[in-house]
Design a protein around this motif. Structure first.
Motif, PDB file in Angstrom:
ATOM      1  N   TYR A   1       0.840  -1.202   0.000  1.00  9.30           N
ATOM      2  CA  TYR A   1       0.000   0.000   0.000  1.00  9.30           C
ATOM      3  C   TYR A   1       0.880   1.258   0.000  1.00  9.30           C
ATOM      4  CZ  TYR A   1      -3.717   3.241   1.330  1.00  9.30           C
ATOM      5  OH  TYR A   1      -4.609   4.286   1.359  1.00  9.30           O
ATOM      6  N   LEU A   2       1.982   1.198   0.729  1.00 11.38           N
ATOM      7  CA  LEU A   2       2.934   2.308   0.725  1.00 11.38           C
ATOM      8  C   LEU A   2       3.555   2.485  -0.657  1.00 11.38           C
ATOM      9  CD1 LEU A   2       4.621   4.456   2.207  1.00 11.38           C
ATOM     10  CD2 LEU A   2       6.241   2.638   2.815  1.00 11.38           C
ATOM     11  N   ILE A   3       3.927   1.380  -1.295  1.00  9.78           N
ATOM     12  CA  ILE A   3       4.477   1.449  -2.652  1.00  9.78           C
ATOM     13  C   ILE A   3       3.461   2.063  -3.607  1.00  9.78           C
ATOM     14  CG2 ILE A   3       5.276   0.069  -4.610  1.00  9.78           C
ATOM     15  CD1 ILE A   3       7.301   0.303  -2.382  1.00  9.78           C
ATOM     16  N   TYR A   4       2.211   1.678  -3.451  1.00  6.35           N
ATOM     17  CA  TYR A   4       1.146   2.216  -4.305  1.00  6.35           C
ATOM     18  C   TYR A   4       1.007   3.728  -4.126  1.00  6.35           C
ATOM     19  CZ  TYR A   4      -3.663   3.436  -5.540  1.00  6.35           C
ATOM     20  OH  TYR A   4      -4.775   4.057  -6.041  1.00  6.35           O
ATOM     21  N   LYS A   5       1.010   4.186  -2.881  1.00  2.69           N
ATOM     22  CA  LYS A   5       0.866   5.615  -2.609  1.00  2.69           C
ATOM     23  C   LYS A   5       2.045   6.408  -3.174  1.00  2.69           C
ATOM     24  CE  LYS A   5      -2.971   6.204  -0.234  1.00  2.69           C
ATOM     25  NZ  LYS A   5      -4.037   7.128  -0.708  1.00  2.69           N
TER      26      LYS A   5
ATOM     27  N   PHE B   1       8.744   7.657 -14.789  1.00  2.00           N
ATOM     28  CA  PHE B   1       9.300   6.309 -14.906  1.00  2.00           C
ATOM     29  C   PHE B   1       9.340   5.606 -13.551  1.00  2.00           C
ATOM     30  CE2 PHE B   1      13.090   3.654 -14.333  1.00  2.00           C
ATOM     31  CZ  PHE B   1      12.785   2.619 -15.205  1.00  2.00           C
ATOM     32  N   TYR B   2       9.824   6.306 -12.536  1.00  2.00           N
ATOM     33  CA  TYR B   2       9.909   5.693 -11.208  1.00  2.00           C
ATOM     34  C   TYR B   2       8.515   5.311 -10.703  1.00  2.00           C
ATOM     35  CZ  TYR B   2      14.873   6.464 -10.284  1.00  2.00           C
ATOM     36  OH  TYR B   2      16.244   6.397 -10.310  1.00  2.00           O
ATOM     37  N   GLY B   3       7.551   6.209 -10.879  1.00  2.00           N
ATOM     38  CA  GLY B   3       6.204   5.908 -10.425  1.00  2.00           C
ATOM     39  C   GLY B   3       5.593   4.731 -11.160  1.00  2.00           C
ATOM     40  N   LEU B   4       5.760   4.710 -12.479  1.00  2.00           N
ATOM     41  CA  LEU B   4       5.190   3.623 -13.275  1.00  2.00           C
ATOM     42  C   LEU B   4       5.915   2.310 -13.023  1.00  2.00           C
ATOM     43  CD1 LEU B   4       3.215   2.733 -15.496  1.00  2.00           C
ATOM     44  CD2 LEU B   4       4.933   3.402 -17.183  1.00  2.00           C
ATOM     45  N   TYR B   5       7.235   2.359 -12.991  1.00  2.00           N
ATOM     46  CA  TYR B   5       8.018   1.125 -12.847  1.00  2.00           C
ATOM     47  C   TYR B   5       7.759   0.448 -11.503  1.00  2.00           C
ATOM     48  CZ  TYR B   5      12.020  -1.939 -12.163  1.00  2.00           C
ATOM     49  OH  TYR B   5      12.816  -3.025 -11.880  1.00  2.00           O
ATOM     50  N   PHE B   6       7.948   1.184 -10.425  1.00  2.00           N
ATOM     51  CA  PHE B   6       7.780   0.570  -9.110  1.00  2.00           C
ATOM     52  C   PHE B   6       6.307   0.302  -8.795  1.00  2.00           C
ATOM     53  CE2 PHE B   6      12.002   2.529  -8.583  1.00  2.00           C
ATOM     54  CZ  PHE B   6      12.702   1.409  -8.168  1.00  2.00           C
ATOM     55  N   GLY B   7       5.405   1.061  -9.403  1.00  2.00           N
ATOM     56  CA  GLY B   7       3.988   0.774  -9.219  1.00  2.00           C
ATOM     57  C   GLY B   7       3.588  -0.550  -9.849  1.00  2.00           C
ATOM     58  N   VAL B   8       4.002  -0.762 -11.096  1.00  2.00           N
ATOM     59  CA  VAL B   8       3.666  -2.013 -11.786  1.00  2.00           C
ATOM     60  C   VAL B   8       4.395  -3.193 -11.160  1.00  2.00           C
ATOM     61  CG1 VAL B   8       3.789  -3.235 -13.988  1.00  2.00           C
ATOM     62  CG2 VAL B   8       3.144  -0.824 -13.938  1.00  2.00           C
ATOM     63  N   LEU B   9       5.679  -3.004 -10.854  1.00  2.00           N
ATOM     64  CA  LEU B   9       6.434  -4.093 -10.229  1.00  2.00           C
ATOM     65  C   LEU B   9       5.863  -4.436  -8.854  1.00  2.00           C
ATOM     66  CD1 LEU B   9       8.802  -6.039 -10.315  1.00  2.00           C
ATOM     67  CD2 LEU B   9      10.274  -4.211  -9.432  1.00  2.00           C
ATOM     68  N   GLY B  10       5.497  -3.420  -8.091  1.00  2.00           N
ATOM     69  CA  GLY B  10       4.889  -3.671  -6.788  1.00  2.00           C
ATOM     70  C   GLY B  10       3.575  -4.415  -6.902  1.00  2.00           C
ATOM     71  N   ARG B  11       2.791  -4.096  -7.924  1.00  2.00           N
ATOM     72  CA  ARG B  11       1.525  -4.806  -8.129  1.00  2.00           C
ATOM     73  C   ARG B  11       1.766  -6.279  -8.430  1.00  2.00           C
ATOM     74  NH1 ARG B  11      -1.007  -4.153 -13.796  1.00  2.00           N
ATOM     75  NH2 ARG B  11       0.806  -5.517 -14.073  1.00  2.00           N
ATOM     76  N   ASP B  12       2.743  -6.575  -9.292  1.00  2.00           N
ATOM     77  CA  ASP B  12       3.033  -7.967  -9.642  1.00  2.00           C
ATOM     78  C   ASP B  12       3.552  -8.749  -8.436  1.00  2.00           C
ATOM     79  OD1 ASP B  12       2.253  -7.390 -12.194  1.00  2.00           O
ATOM     80  OD2 ASP B  12       4.282  -7.232 -13.016  1.00  2.00           O
ATOM     81  N   VAL B  13       4.434  -8.130  -7.667  1.00  2.00           N
ATOM     82  CA  VAL B  13       4.973  -8.820  -6.494  1.00  2.00           C
ATOM     83  C   VAL B  13       3.886  -9.005  -5.439  1.00  2.00           C
ATOM     84  CG1 VAL B  13       6.741  -8.767  -4.707  1.00  2.00           C
ATOM     85  CG2 VAL B  13       7.260  -7.879  -6.967  1.00  2.00           C
TER      86      VAL B  13
ATOM     87  N   VAL C   1     -15.083  -0.972   6.240  1.00  2.00           N
ATOM     88  CA  VAL C   1     -14.952  -1.613   4.932  1.00  2.00           C
ATOM     89  C   VAL C   1     -14.784  -0.580   3.833  1.00  2.00           C
ATOM     90  CG1 VAL C   1     -16.105  -3.101   3.262  1.00  2.00           C
ATOM     91  CG2 VAL C   1     -16.288  -3.602   5.703  1.00  2.00           C
ATOM     92  N   ASP C   2     -15.499   0.519   3.912  1.00  2.00           N
ATOM     93  CA  ASP C   2     -15.463   1.529   2.853  1.00  2.00           C
ATOM     94  C   ASP C   2     -14.480   2.654   3.130  1.00  2.00           C
ATOM     95  OD1 ASP C   2     -17.441   0.173   1.448  1.00  2.00           O
ATOM     96  OD2 ASP C   2     -19.037   1.143   2.611  1.00  2.00           O
ATOM     97  N   GLU C   3     -13.671   2.527   4.185  1.00  2.00           N
ATOM     98  CA  GLU C   3     -12.720   3.574   4.521  1.00  2.00           C
ATOM     99  C   GLU C   3     -11.345   3.247   3.974  1.00  2.00           C
ATOM    100  OE1 GLU C   3     -12.687   4.247   8.679  1.00  2.00           O
ATOM    101  OE2 GLU C   3     -14.857   4.448   8.860  1.00  2.00           O
ATOM    102  N   GLU C   4     -10.522   4.294   3.842  1.00  2.00           N
ATOM    103  CA  GLU C   4      -9.173   4.117   3.321  1.00  2.00           C
ATOM    104  C   GLU C   4      -8.287   3.473   4.374  1.00  2.00           C
ATOM    105  OE1 GLU C   4      -5.703   6.741   1.053  1.00  2.00           O
ATOM    106  OE2 GLU C   4      -7.476   7.692   1.919  1.00  2.00           O
ATOM    107  N   GLY C   5      -7.370   2.592   3.914  1.00  2.00           N
ATOM    108  CA  GLY C   5      -6.486   1.890   4.831  1.00  2.00           C
ATOM    109  C   GLY C   5      -5.475   2.810   5.476  1.00  2.00           C
ATOM    110  N   VAL C   6      -4.816   2.304   6.516  1.00  2.00           N
ATOM    111  CA  VAL C   6      -3.813   3.070   7.248  1.00  2.00           C
ATOM    112  C   VAL C   6      -2.513   2.299   7.233  1.00  2.00           C
ATOM    113  CG1 VAL C   6      -5.490   4.210   8.724  1.00  2.00           C
ATOM    114  CG2 VAL C   6      -4.518   2.032   9.432  1.00  2.00           C
ATOM    115  N   LEU C   7      -1.421   3.022   7.511  1.00  2.00           N
ATOM    116  CA  LEU C   7      -0.100   2.412   7.509  1.00  2.00           C
ATOM    117  C   LEU C   7       0.521   2.390   8.895  1.00  2.00           C
ATOM    118  CD1 LEU C   7       1.331   4.087   4.299  1.00  2.00           C
ATOM    119  CD2 LEU C   7       0.477   1.768   4.529  1.00  2.00           C
ATOM    120  N   GLY C   8      -0.224   2.697   9.902  1.00  2.00           N
ATOM    121  CA  GLY C   8       0.322   2.772  11.250  1.00  2.00           C
ATOM    122  C   GLY C   8       0.444   1.414  11.899  1.00  2.00           C
ATOM    123  N   GLU C   9       0.759   1.416  13.204  1.00  2.00           N
ATOM    124  CA  GLU C   9       0.883   0.175  13.954  1.00  2.00           C
ATOM    125  C   GLU C   9      -0.475  -0.514  14.031  1.00  2.00           C
ATOM    126  OE1 GLU C   9       3.468  -1.280  15.109  1.00  2.00           O
ATOM    127  OE2 GLU C   9       4.918   0.252  14.556  1.00  2.00           O
TER     128      GLU C   9
END
Length: 236
Positions: free
Chosen positions: A129-133, A173-185, A226-234
């Motif tokens: 999710y962090l990679i996506y953001k 390029f960085y956004g597209l590359y790591f976004g697509v690679l992150g999705r595949d992984v 369910v309909d709220e945005e996720g969080v990255l905290g603890e």
């Protein structure tokens, strides 16, 4: 600014003002490409035909053998750019790629460990999710910067358009590359998780009856609705 206005031929490049240097570089670029119209047309036609044929082949491969397609594209995207970077000494990309690979490798390793730790699914979600953001931010910022360059905003700051375009293309390029690679992984990791916890059937992932605020994988309480945005905290 009229970029096609003639420049005093008696001046050296060092004697030119910043505006004259912009005009000089622009006119030089046009001189280098003068008479290449037919060659450029042939190159574009070859590129279009190649893209159409390659797209058809890739779509058929993806449709008939998705697992091999996904594995091949993920490995290719992960390795080919770094090999090109090593050859061309692109240090910046190598540093970013190394950090991404080390962190993602740790996540993949946790997905492959048996038995799966109850916190692993949340770790996988948080990381990708962090990679996506970050990918979205880099892509949008690079696109905005490119549009500003097309509008000539860079001239207000006395900067060459090449500098702004280089930065915008790099961010895109960085956004597209790591976004697509992150999705595949991420897809690979979720398959590993589903297989490791035995939550799988030949028909796909089965349905379960759970409370709306309980995670179907780890069994812990969800931090958001369910309909709220996720969080990255603890979350442990």
């Amino acid at each position: 600014m009229d970029l096609h206005r003639p420049i005093d031929p008696n001046k050296t490049y060092e004697e030119l003002t910043s505006e004259e240097k912009l005009r000089y570089d622009h006119q030089k670029l046009h001189e280098l490409h003068k008479g290449h119209e037919s060659m450029h047309l042939h190159m574009v036609m070859i590129l279009l035909v190649t893209l159409i044929v390659a797209q058809f082949i890739v779509l058929e491969w993806k449709k008939r053998h998705y697992r091999s397609y996904a594995s091949f594209t993920m490995v290719a995207m992960w390795t080919i750019p770094v090999l090109m970077s090593i050859k061309n000494h692109w240090v910046r990309f190598l540093v970013v790629w190394t950090i991404f690979t080390l962190c993602t490798g740790l996540v993949i390793r946790k997905c492959c460990v048996k038995p799966i730790n109850v916190t692993t699914p949340r770790l996988v979600y948080k990381w990708f999710y962090l990679i996506y953001k970050l990918s979205c931010f880099l892509g949008v910022f690079g696109y905005i910067l490119m549009m500003l360059t097309f509008l000539g905003i860079n001239l207000l700051f006395g900067h060459k358009p090449q500098a702004w375009m280089d930065i915008s293309l790099m961010l895109l390029f960085y956004g597209l590359y790591f976004g697509v690679l992150g999705r595949d992984v991420a897809e690979y990791c979720t398959d590993k998780l589903a297989a490791s916890i035995g939550y799988y059937t030949q028909e796909g992932i089965p349905t379960r009856q759970l409370e709306s605020d309980v995670c179907a994988v780890c069994g812990n309480k969800l931090l958001v609705g369910v309909d709220e945005e996720g969080v990255l905290g603890e979350s442990d």
